[in-house]
Design a protein around this motif. Sequence first.
Motif, PDB file in Angstrom:
ATOM      1  N   TRP A 291      -9.174  24.796  26.451  1.00 19.43           N
ATOM      2  CA  TRP A 291      -8.201  24.598  25.383  1.00 19.43           C
ATOM      3  C   TRP A 291      -8.438  23.305  24.607  1.00 19.43           C
ATOM      4  CZ3 TRP A 291      -2.781  25.798  27.947  1.00 19.43           C
ATOM      5  CH2 TRP A 291      -2.859  27.040  28.600  1.00 19.43           C
ATOM      6  N   TRP A 292      -9.495  22.601  24.895  1.00 25.88           N
ATOM      7  CA  TRP A 292      -9.667  21.295  24.273  1.00 25.88           C
ATOM      8  C   TRP A 292     -11.137  20.978  24.080  1.00 25.88           C
ATOM      9  CZ3 TRP A 292     -12.381  17.445  26.902  1.00 25.88           C
ATOM     10  CH2 TRP A 292     -12.685  17.739  28.241  1.00 25.88           C
ATOM     11  N   ARG A 293     -11.372  20.016  23.233  1.00 24.26           N
ATOM     12  CA  ARG A 293     -12.628  19.298  23.144  1.00 24.26           C
ATOM     13  C   ARG A 293     -12.251  17.859  22.845  1.00 24.26           C
ATOM     14  NH1 ARG A 293     -15.833  20.856  17.635  1.00 24.26           N
ATOM     15  NH2 ARG A 293     -16.648  18.752  18.021  1.00 24.26           N
ATOM     16  N   PRO A 294     -13.138  16.895  23.003  1.00 24.61           N
ATOM     17  CA  PRO A 294     -12.742  15.497  22.822  1.00 24.61           C
ATOM     18  C   PRO A 294     -11.997  15.273  21.499  1.00 24.61           C
ATOM     19  CG  PRO A 294     -14.940  15.585  23.739  1.00 24.61           C
ATOM     20  CD  PRO A 294     -14.558  17.006  23.436  1.00 24.61           C
ATOM     21  N   LEU A 342      -6.554  15.789  28.634  1.00 23.47           N
ATOM     22  CA  LEU A 342      -6.502  17.091  27.983  1.00 23.47           C
ATOM     23  C   LEU A 342      -6.749  18.220  28.982  1.00 23.47           C
ATOM     24  CD1 LEU A 342      -8.399  16.213  24.683  1.00 23.47           C
ATOM     25  CD2 LEU A 342      -5.937  16.185  25.127  1.00 23.47           C
ATOM     26  N   SER A 343      -7.678  18.025  29.874  1.00 29.88           N
ATOM     27  CA  SER A 343      -7.936  19.063  30.875  1.00 29.88           C
ATOM     28  C   SER A 343      -6.768  19.188  31.845  1.00 29.88           C
ATOM     29  CB  SER A 343      -9.228  18.758  31.644  1.00 29.88           C
ATOM     30  OG  SER A 343      -9.125  17.539  32.363  1.00 29.88           O
ATOM     31  N   ALA A 344      -6.069  18.083  32.109  1.00 27.13           N
ATOM     32  CA  ALA A 344      -4.905  18.145  32.993  1.00 27.13           C
ATOM     33  C   ALA A 344      -3.776  18.950  32.356  1.00 27.13           C
ATOM     34  CB  ALA A 344      -4.424  16.736  33.330  1.00 27.13           C
ATOM     35  N   ILE A 345      -3.625  18.848  31.040  1.00 29.80           N
ATOM     36  CA  ILE A 345      -2.602  19.640  30.350  1.00 29.80           C
ATOM     37  C   ILE A 345      -2.909  21.126  30.508  1.00 29.80           C
ATOM     38  CG2 ILE A 345      -1.632  20.214  28.082  1.00 29.80           C
ATOM     39  CD1 ILE A 345      -2.155  17.246  27.328  1.00 29.80           C
ATOM     40  N   GLU A 350      -2.116  26.594  32.537  1.00 27.90           N
ATOM     41  CA  GLU A 350      -2.908  27.817  32.600  1.00 27.90           C
ATOM     42  C   GLU A 350      -2.431  28.804  33.661  1.00 27.90           C
ATOM     43  OE1 GLU A 350      -7.411  28.984  31.552  1.00 27.90           O
ATOM     44  OE2 GLU A 350      -7.170  27.311  32.948  1.00 27.90           O
ATOM     45  N   PRO A 351      -2.036  28.374  34.868  1.00 32.45           N
ATOM     46  CA  PRO A 351      -1.558  29.367  35.836  1.00 32.45           C
ATOM     47  C   PRO A 351      -0.357  30.168  35.324  1.00 32.45           C
ATOM     48  CG  PRO A 351      -2.061  27.302  36.946  1.00 32.45           C
ATOM     49  CD  PRO A 351      -2.136  27.025  35.476  1.00 32.45           C
ATOM     50  N   THR A 352       0.549  29.511  34.631  1.00 30.71           N
ATOM     51  CA  THR A 352       1.702  30.216  34.056  1.00 30.71           C
ATOM     52  C   THR A 352       1.254  31.229  33.018  1.00 30.71           C
ATOM     53  OG1 THR A 352       3.278  28.441  34.460  1.00 30.71           O
ATOM     54  CG2 THR A 352       3.758  29.916  32.619  1.00 30.71           C
ATOM     55  N   ILE A 353       0.373  30.807  32.120  1.00 31.66           N
ATOM     56  CA  ILE A 353      -0.102  31.700  31.068  1.00 31.66           C
ATOM     57  C   ILE A 353      -0.850  32.886  31.667  1.00 31.66           C
ATOM     58  CG2 ILE A 353      -1.554  31.873  29.019  1.00 31.66           C
ATOM     59  CD1 ILE A 353       1.072  30.233  28.720  1.00 31.66           C
ATOM     60  N   GLN A 354      -1.661  32.631  32.667  1.00 35.45           N
ATOM     61  CA  GLN A 354      -2.391  33.721  33.320  1.00 35.45           C
ATOM     62  C   GLN A 354      -1.426  34.738  33.910  1.00 35.45           C
ATOM     63  OE1 GLN A 354      -4.828  31.519  36.075  1.00 35.45           O
ATOM     64  NE2 GLN A 354      -6.592  31.471  34.703  1.00 35.45           N
ATOM     65  N   ALA A 355      -0.358  34.262  34.543  1.00 36.66           N
ATOM     66  CA  ALA A 355       0.612  35.166  35.160  1.00 36.66           C
ATOM     67  C   ALA A 355       1.333  35.999  34.105  1.00 36.66           C
ATOM     68  CB  ALA A 355       1.615  34.363  35.984  1.00 36.66           C
ATOM     69  N   VAL A 356       1.753  35.364  33.018  1.00 35.42           N
ATOM     70  CA  VAL A 356       2.468  36.081  31.958  1.00 35.42           C
ATOM     71  C   VAL A 356       1.549  37.101  31.299  1.00 35.42           C
ATOM     72  CG1 VAL A 356       3.527  35.813  29.676  1.00 35.42           C
ATOM     73  CG2 VAL A 356       4.120  34.231  31.529  1.00 35.42           C
ATOM     74  N   GLN A 357       0.332  36.701  30.988  1.00 34.23           N
ATOM     75  CA  GLN A 357      -0.593  37.622  30.322  1.00 34.23           C
ATOM     76  C   GLN A 357      -1.008  38.760  31.244  1.00 34.23           C
ATOM     77  OE1 GLN A 357      -3.624  34.847  28.863  1.00 34.23           O
ATOM     78  NE2 GLN A 357      -2.841  35.149  26.790  1.00 34.23           N
ATOM     79  N   ALA A 358      -1.157  38.498  32.531  1.00 33.14           N
ATOM     80  CA  ALA A 358      -1.515  39.572  33.470  1.00 33.14           C
ATOM     81  C   ALA A 358      -0.448  40.654  33.478  1.00 33.14           C
ATOM     82  CB  ALA A 358      -1.715  39.000  34.869  1.00 33.14           C
TER      83      ALA A 358
END
Length: 425
Positions: A291-294, A342-345, A350-358
């Motif tokens: 979701w990010w780049r520098p 940024l990676s920590a965000i 991401e686990p929440t989004i993965q669950a909702v999208q699944a």
Amino acid sequence: MSTGSSPACIVVGGGPGGMLTAYLLARSGVRVTLLEAHRDFDRDFRGDSLHPWTLELLDSLGLADDLLALPHFAARWFRFHTPHGTIRTTDYGGLETRFNYVALMPQARFLDFMAARAAELPGFELRLGAKVTGLLVDGETPEGAPAVTGVRYRDAVSGADHELRAPLVIGADGRFSRMRRLAGLAAEPLGASSDLLWFRLPRRDDDPPEADVDLYFGRHHYVGLLGGPTDWQIGYSLPKGGYPAVREAGVEPIRRFVRAHVPWLADRVGALTSMDDTTLLSVDISRVGTWWRPGLLLIGDAAHVISPVGGNGILMAIQDAVAAVNRLVPALRAGSVGGDVLSAIQADREPTIQAVQAQQVKTEKRVAKARDRGRPMAPPAILRLITALPGFRVRAARRNAYGPNPPALDLSMLVAQPQSSDSAA
């Protein structure tokens, strides 16, 4: 309010996620400029659902009462209407919160309210009609890629091109994100099989009082209803890529379906006079790998497109905003937002989004299977038994009201308190 100096953060996209991010950053004393490509927020058939979690967040910010003084519709149930009867799956009224409902409010009204409140903050600036055309990059970073240091944008009024620099750029510009494309961050499709054709029908005083957020299932199609203060938003499902055939057939098959499956709307379905009265919403479920780049972070649908079925896209975007601000404010105050932040965000969300999208992909597959077999697109029969169990509807409401693992805003960061304003009410 114009800051008169370079911002510490640029937010691109004035939807709910971008607006809340910019507002919270400014409330935390961070100078932020919000760029919105359109000249106002008034676009039709955007998500209108403000979930209990969102209302509780706004209440903690001192905003909920004034917002809810504006016209809205309080939806307390979610129901499936099937050939075998009605199933009430969700009961928000059982939630232990003063906001035991989903507030259905035109998104433009919500965004105008938030923009007015943000304008009271000394660190906030909103630039409307500012279409981003490119990214500014500079040098190498420890991650081995050039850092994003700002954006180029074109002013819709003057046509002039501008550059704006900041240590951090946040892309919150929705499912068709230009920021995502400019950054070269591709979204992987996860399996949407349907599209929705939206239109409005007038609301009447004698409409069923319990009609809130309802799905009506038939063979080959279903319709979804969202209540509003003056009208009903109606979404008519069609197979992915099926719009040309539906347009060729015209509105009569749609009107016929509504008459058959939502009979209390039969007396006004004639208000749908042509396909020009409809808006096609291409359903998408997709997610960017990183979701990010520098120097750049994507949030909301720019990072992960949520299907409109279930109405939780706004909830996910606003929760992204809270999770991002919790980590960004300390980093911006310290003077640097590195890749670790940024990676920590992304790791937080991401686990929440993965669950909702699944769950959404599972629903899409079930709908596609029923359509292929020519069966009514009804939920599984066992759902009627499950929803009869004590507490099930409230538990289902809680899951939808808050989502998986909702973040908590660090209120201790809020150092800039807004003053009340009659213009914001």
